[in-house]
Design a protein around this motif. Structure first.
Motif, mmCIF file in Angstrom:
data_model
loop_
_atom_site.group_PDB
_atom_site.id
_atom_site.type_symbol
_atom_site.label_atom_id
_atom_site.label_comp_id
_atom_site.label_asym_id
_atom_site.label_seq_id
_atom_site.Cartn_x
_atom_site.Cartn_y
_atom_site.Cartn_z
ATOM 1 N N HIS A 1 0.866 -1.192 0.000
ATOM 2 C CA HIS A 1 0.000 0.000 0.000
ATOM 3 C C HIS A 1 0.900 1.238 0.000
ATOM 4 N N ARG A 2 0.894 1.952 -1.103
ATOM 5 C CA ARG A 2 1.742 3.135 -1.252
ATOM 6 C C ARG A 2 0.920 4.412 -1.086
ATOM 7 N N ARG A 3 1.313 5.209 -0.124
ATOM 8 C CA ARG A 3 0.664 6.516 0.062
ATOM 9 C C ARG A 3 1.318 7.511 -0.902
ATOM 10 N N LEU A 4 0.493 8.150 -1.638
ATOM 11 C CA LEU A 4 0.985 9.123 -2.612
ATOM 12 C C LEU A 4 0.651 10.539 -2.171
ATOM 13 N N ALA A 5 1.492 11.435 -2.564
ATOM 14 C CA ALA A 5 1.261 12.863 -2.285
ATOM 15 C C ALA A 5 1.371 13.636 -3.595
ATOM 16 N N VAL A 6 0.528 14.605 -3.750
ATOM 17 C CA VAL A 6 0.540 15.452 -4.952
ATOM 18 C C VAL A 6 0.500 16.913 -4.539
ATOM 19 N N ALA A 7 0.917 17.751 -5.441
ATOM 20 C CA ALA A 7 0.860 19.203 -5.202
ATOM 21 C C ALA A 7 -0.429 19.751 -5.778
ATOM 22 N N CYS A 8 -1.148 20.515 -4.973
ATOM 23 C CA CYS A 8 -2.403 21.114 -5.426
ATOM 24 C C CYS A 8 -2.091 22.126 -6.534
ATOM 25 N N PRO A 9 -2.724 21.993 -7.705
ATOM 26 C CA PRO A 9 -2.447 22.941 -8.802
ATOM 27 C C PRO A 9 -2.961 24.343 -8.502
ATOM 28 N N GLY A 10 -3.903 24.459 -7.547
ATOM 29 C CA GLY A 10 -4.459 25.764 -7.258
ATOM 30 C C GLY A 10 -3.585 26.583 -6.325
ATOM 31 N N CYS A 11 -3.176 25.955 -5.196
ATOM 32 C CA CYS A 11 -2.415 26.720 -4.185
ATOM 33 C C CYS A 11 -1.021 26.177 -3.940
ATOM 34 N N GLY A 12 -0.716 25.036 -4.559
ATOM 35 C CA GLY A 12 0.609 24.456 -4.394
ATOM 36 C C GLY A 12 0.797 23.644 -3.123
ATOM 37 N N THR A 13 -0.267 23.479 -2.349
ATOM 38 C CA THR A 13 -0.155 22.702 -1.110
ATOM 39 C C THR A 13 0.137 21.233 -1.418
ATOM 40 N N ARG A 14 1.057 20.655 -0.668
ATOM 41 C CA ARG A 14 1.370 19.228 -0.834
ATOM 42 C C ARG A 14 0.340 18.410 -0.056
ATOM 43 N N VAL A 15 -0.395 17.571 -0.756
ATOM 44 C CA VAL A 15 -1.483 16.811 -0.144
ATOM 45 C C VAL A 15 -1.138 15.323 -0.214
ATOM 46 N N ALA A 16 -1.107 14.667 0.982
ATOM 47 C CA ALA A 16 -0.821 13.222 1.056
ATOM 48 C C ALA A 16 -2.115 12.458 1.310
ATOM 49 N N ALA A 17 -2.207 11.278 0.749
ATOM 50 C CA ALA A 17 -3.384 10.426 0.957
ATOM 51 C C ALA A 17 -3.449 10.006 2.425
ATOM 52 N N PRO A 18 -4.650 9.803 2.956
ATOM 53 C CA PRO A 18 -4.758 9.340 4.356
ATOM 54 C C PRO A 18 -4.136 7.961 4.517
ATOM 55 N N VAL A 19 -3.698 7.687 5.727
ATOM 56 C CA VAL A 19 -3.075 6.388 6.013
ATOM 57 C C VAL A 19 -4.124 5.294 5.843
ATOM 58 N N PRO A 20 -3.886 4.312 4.975
ATOM 59 C CA PRO A 20 -4.884 3.249 4.793
ATOM 60 C C PRO A 20 -4.966 2.356 6.031
ATOM 61 N N LYS A 21 -6.130 1.763 6.182
ATOM 62 C CA LYS A 21 -6.344 0.875 7.322
ATOM 63 C C LYS A 21 -5.363 -0.294 7.320
ATOM 64 N N ALA A 22 -5.014 -0.803 6.136
ATOM 65 C CA ALA A 22 -4.108 -1.944 6.029
ATOM 66 C C ALA A 22 -2.710 -1.609 6.532
#
Length: 426
Positions: free
Chosen positions: A111-132
């Motif tokens: 299970h890989r958590r990915l993070a992306v940069a918001c194109p609107g404000c540039g905030t780095r957003v990471a996916a929530p920690v999966p239950k697994a």
């Protein structure tokens, strides 16, 4: 005993001592000793192995829905050499199956958590920690397999570690296995409590116990059985306090057990296990020429025969047979005897006299032997012999909970591993 002590004995005491020394050793047939302690018969006197004359043979039943079917057709006639077309009608002349196991390897999901940069404000957003990703990396089926092998196949931690590595290519440390099993045990608490609730409503309860080493000390594995549940308990004591704590004040109509003091007084009435007394009587028949043990043997035979058809007889018939059996027993117990073995036997059965025929007042609901509890304890005894007990109380108590849930589920015909998987994966 020293020579001087022997010289001080009377003639009668010497005779009794010599008779005692010449008595046969107790075996599993004449006592509660395990069959493994019996001396083996001489090879020339032992019965040959294999099927006995007249035994009807058995063979494996064919699988009704095979995974694959391969048809083997003849291609040429052996008589004239003509080719045999595949379109010719054919009949099945024999069936043979080849059964094998597929290769079992661990199924690993990353299970890989990915993070992306918001194109609107540039905030780095990471996916929530999966239950697994929370807690153990091992899934419910692996927990169930480890619990099955440890509890019901009596593997030690070292052998369990080797089995998982050799069979599945899965290396796990012994510490990791301990944590895995401890997590699995916690899933059985709810089922244990449900079985306890059924036990505490039961009208008839049977119980037994066997010794086990826990944390290097002598402890006990208890079992309690009723029509709807089997409850296992690990306890540091063999005292009546274990029964009192387990039953929580509930007093059944009948309690079934051996004559051990801690098993007495927990119900309105008590049925003594006649199998235990039968073994004592068998020893009396073997060790003495006195007719009383043989008469007791015949009397017990009549009781066992009556127990087999107790549900087919009317209440008045059972009452009459009970009075007859009680009169016969009274006469046997009142017979004078000069044999010490006979007198001990008469005293033991006399003390249990009011507990021998209680099953006749509850036709079909009270057994005459405690074999059900002994069968429930059998796997625990095997585990004790193989692993020499438990290093921690949590392990003993956890395995008792596992056995409670599995043995109770068997009343509904549930499979052992299926019950483990269902409980752990719930």
């Amino acid at each position: 005993m020293s020579r001087s002590e022997l010289e001080r004995l009377s003639k009668e005491e010497l005779i009794e001592l010599v008779l005692k020394l010449h008595r046969p050793e107790k075996t599993s047939r004449t006592s509660s000793k395990p069959p493994a302690s019996d001396r083996k018969e001489r090879r020339e006197k032992s019965r040959p192995g294999g099927a006995k004359p007249g035994h009807e043979g058995h063979k494996r039943a064919l699988t009704p829905k095979p995974d694959a079917v391969v048809e083997h057709r003849p291609e040429h006639c052996p008589g004239c050499g003509a080719p045999l077309s595949a379109t010719l009608a054919a009949e099945v002349v024999s069936l043979a199956e080849q059964i094998d196991l597929p290769q079992v390897v661990p199924h690993v999901t990353q299970h890989r958590r990915l993070a992306v940069a918001c194109p609107g404000c540039g905030t780095r957003v990471a996916a929530p920690v999966p239950k697994a990703a929370c807690g153990t990396p091992f899934g419910p089926r692996l927990h169930a397999v480890a619990t099955y092998l440890k509890t019901f196949q009596a593997l030690s931690y070292e052998r369990l570690q080797a089995a998982l590595s050799d069979l599945f290519g899965l290396p796990i440390s012994q510490g990791g296995l301990m944590n895995l099993l401890r997590r699995a045990h916690g899933r059985f608490a709810e089922g244990r409590d449900a079985a306890l609730a059924r036990l505490r409503r039961a009208a008839v309860v049977a119980s037994d116990e066997t010794g086990v080493r826990i944390e290097g000390s002598n402890s006990y594995h208890w079992v309690f059985c009723c029509d709807e549940a089997v409850v296992h308990r690990a306890a540091p004591t063999r005292g009546a306090s274990v029964v009192q704590e387990t039953m929580a004040g509930h007093r059944p109509a009948v309690w079934l057990s051996d004559r051990y003091t801690a098993q007495q007084g927990h119900a309105a009435r008590h049925q003594t296990c006649l199998a235990h007394l039968s073994r004592d009587v068998a020893y009396g028949v073997e060790a003495s020429d006195d007719p009383v043990p043989w008469r007791l043997h015949l009397w017990l035979g009549s009781v066992f025969a009556l127990a087999e058809r107790v549900t087919d007889l009317a209440a008045s018939t059972l009452s009459a047979k009970r009075r007859s059996l009680d009169r016969q027993l009274g006469a046997i117990l009142a017979t004078p005897s000069g044999c010490a073995v006979t007198r001990e036997l008469q005293a033991k059965i006399g003390r249990a006299r009011d507990q021998l025929l209680v099953f006749l007042d509850h036709p079909g609901r009270v057994a005459v032997t405690n074999n059900g509890c002994e069968r429930a304890l059998r796997l625990a005894v095997v585990q004790r012999k193989v692993t020499n007990g438990y290093r921690a109380m949590w392990a003993a108590a956890g395995e008792a909970d596992v056995r409670t849930v599995v043995d109770t589920a068997r009343f509904s015909g549930a499979n052992t591993f299926a019950t483990l998987l269902k409980t752990i994966g719930a």
